[in-house]
Design a protein around this motif. Structure first.
Motif, short mmCIF file in Angstrom:
data_model
loop_
_atom_site.label_atom_id
_atom_site.label_comp_id
_atom_site.label_asym_id
_atom_site.label_seq_id
_atom_site.Cartn_x
_atom_site.Cartn_y
_atom_site.Cartn_z
N ALA A 201 32.87 33.50 41.88
CA ALA A 201 34.42 33.51 41.81
C ALA A 201 35.04 34.61 40.96
CB ALA A 201 34.84 32.21 41.61
N THR A 202 34.38 35.08 39.79
CA THR A 202 34.62 35.93 38.98
C THR A 202 34.43 37.38 39.20
OG1 THR A 202 32.61 36.13 37.60
CG2 THR A 202 33.98 34.17 37.13
N PHE A 203 33.63 37.55 40.15
CA PHE A 203 33.38 39.08 40.41
C PHE A 203 34.53 40.00 41.12
CE2 PHE A 203 28.54 37.56 40.80
CZ PHE A 203 28.40 37.94 39.34
N PRO A 204 35.30 39.62 41.90
CA PRO A 204 36.48 40.60 42.37
C PRO A 204 36.95 41.06 41.21
CG PRO A 204 36.15 38.63 43.91
CD PRO A 204 35.48 38.26 42.90
N GLY A 205 37.80 40.12 40.33
CA GLY A 205 38.56 40.44 39.36
C GLY A 205 37.87 41.29 38.27
N ARG A 206 36.41 41.19 38.17
CA ARG A 206 35.76 41.93 37.16
C ARG A 206 35.10 43.20 37.61
NH1 ARG A 206 31.31 38.82 34.43
NH2 ARG A 206 31.60 40.31 32.83
N LEU A 207 35.13 43.45 39.00
CA LEU A 207 34.34 44.56 39.29
C LEU A 207 34.81 45.95 39.24
CD1 LEU A 207 32.93 43.15 42.74
CD2 LEU A 207 31.72 44.47 41.26
N PRO A 208 36.32 45.99 38.97
CA PRO A 208 36.93 47.29 38.63
C PRO A 208 36.40 47.94 37.45
CG PRO A 208 38.80 45.77 39.54
CD PRO A 208 37.67 44.97 39.43
N THR A 209 36.08 46.95 36.38
CA THR A 209 35.21 47.57 35.32
C THR A 209 33.76 47.93 35.50
OG1 THR A 209 34.46 45.45 34.46
CG2 THR A 209 36.65 46.03 33.90
#
Length: 275
Positions: A201-209
């Protein structure tokens, strides 16, 4: 290829066993492999052979509660434990060797992605194989929804089991998987299932980094790790050097499919090109 086995003490005192496969020449880099849920490093010896044939050292640990490593079988309830243990292995076995690449398969893909996001300075490239970024089609939607809650309340409650027949189209691979005593053949405890789904669940928000070079390969007929997860990486990752390929008709373990030689060559060619 020269193979040795060593161990480190993991985050919670577990013994984390890892294999080091060295080429017969001075290594030109190192590739670390994070295996999938319920399996172990021994299932990647053929991948290690292809890596060492290109002059790289391959380092492959058994995660806590898996294979030869200690800890209650599939007993991890904090996904960060896997990432911390992997960091310790890399710190001991691969810290002085660059370039350094990380391959993660299935749940190991989620571990590898988490690691790359947490420790971008430690890697020169990331390779994901059928990464567990979206729950597989084999998991009922209600179970996926309540998994994080169940994982906290009743972490040892058996939830779902992986289907051996969905691993590969090669019947010999399936038979070897089913008879392997180091592979977990039971149901996945709710604690681990909930921890994995929580990490997803955390990946979409973290992937831009995620800005390092990355290669993502996924079997188009994978029902254990939804190919949509790799498409999420394609849509959200911040890397300007990103290749995402869905391989039509291939099952979950693309390194163990009939097309394995071509798939593994794609990976090692990419590593060489990015060294």
């Amino acid at each position: 290829m020269q193979t040795s086995t060593a161990s480190i003490t993991g985050r919670h005192g577990n013994t984390i066993v890892y294999d080091v496969h060295r080429p017969d020449i001075e290594p030109v880099g190192v590739v670390v492999v994070a295996h999938g849920l319920g399996e172990h490093a021994g299932r990647y010896h053929h991948v290690a052979r292809a890596i060492t044939d290109r002059g790289y050292t391959a380092v492959i640990p058994d995660h806590a509660g898996h294979g030869r490593s200690t800890g209650k079988r599939l007993g991890v309830t904090d996904f960060g434990d896997f990432v911390a243990d992997l960091h310790s292995v890399i710190g001991v076995a691969a810290s002085e060797c660059r370039p350094r690449f990380l391959i993660g398969h299935s749940m190991g893909g989620a571990i590898a992605l988490s690691y790359a996001l947490d420790h971008p300075d430690m890697l020169d490239g990331l390779i994901l194989s059928g990464p567990a970024i979206v729950p597989g089609a084999d998991l009922p939607a209600p179970l996926v929804k309540i998994a994080p809650i169940l994982g906290k309340l009743v972490p040892w409650l058996p939830s779902a089991a992986l289907s051996a027949s969905a691993v590969s189209r090669d019947p010999d691979v399936v038979a070897a998987y089913e008879s392997d005593p180091l592979v977990w053949h039971g149901k996945i405890p709710a604690g681990l299932g909930g921890a994995l789904i929580g990490a997803m669940a955390t990946f979409p928000g973290r992937l831009p980094t995620l800005t390092m070079p990355a290669l993502v390969l996924h079997g188009g007929a994978d029902v254990l790790a939804n190919p949509e997860g790799s498409r999420i990486v394609e849509r959200h990752a911040g890397s300007s050097d990103l290749t995402v390929t869905i391989l039509p008709g291939l099952y979950h373990e693309i390194f163990n499919e009939p097309e394995r030689d071509e798939v593994i060559s794609t990976v090692t060619d990419w590593i060489v090109a990015h060294s």
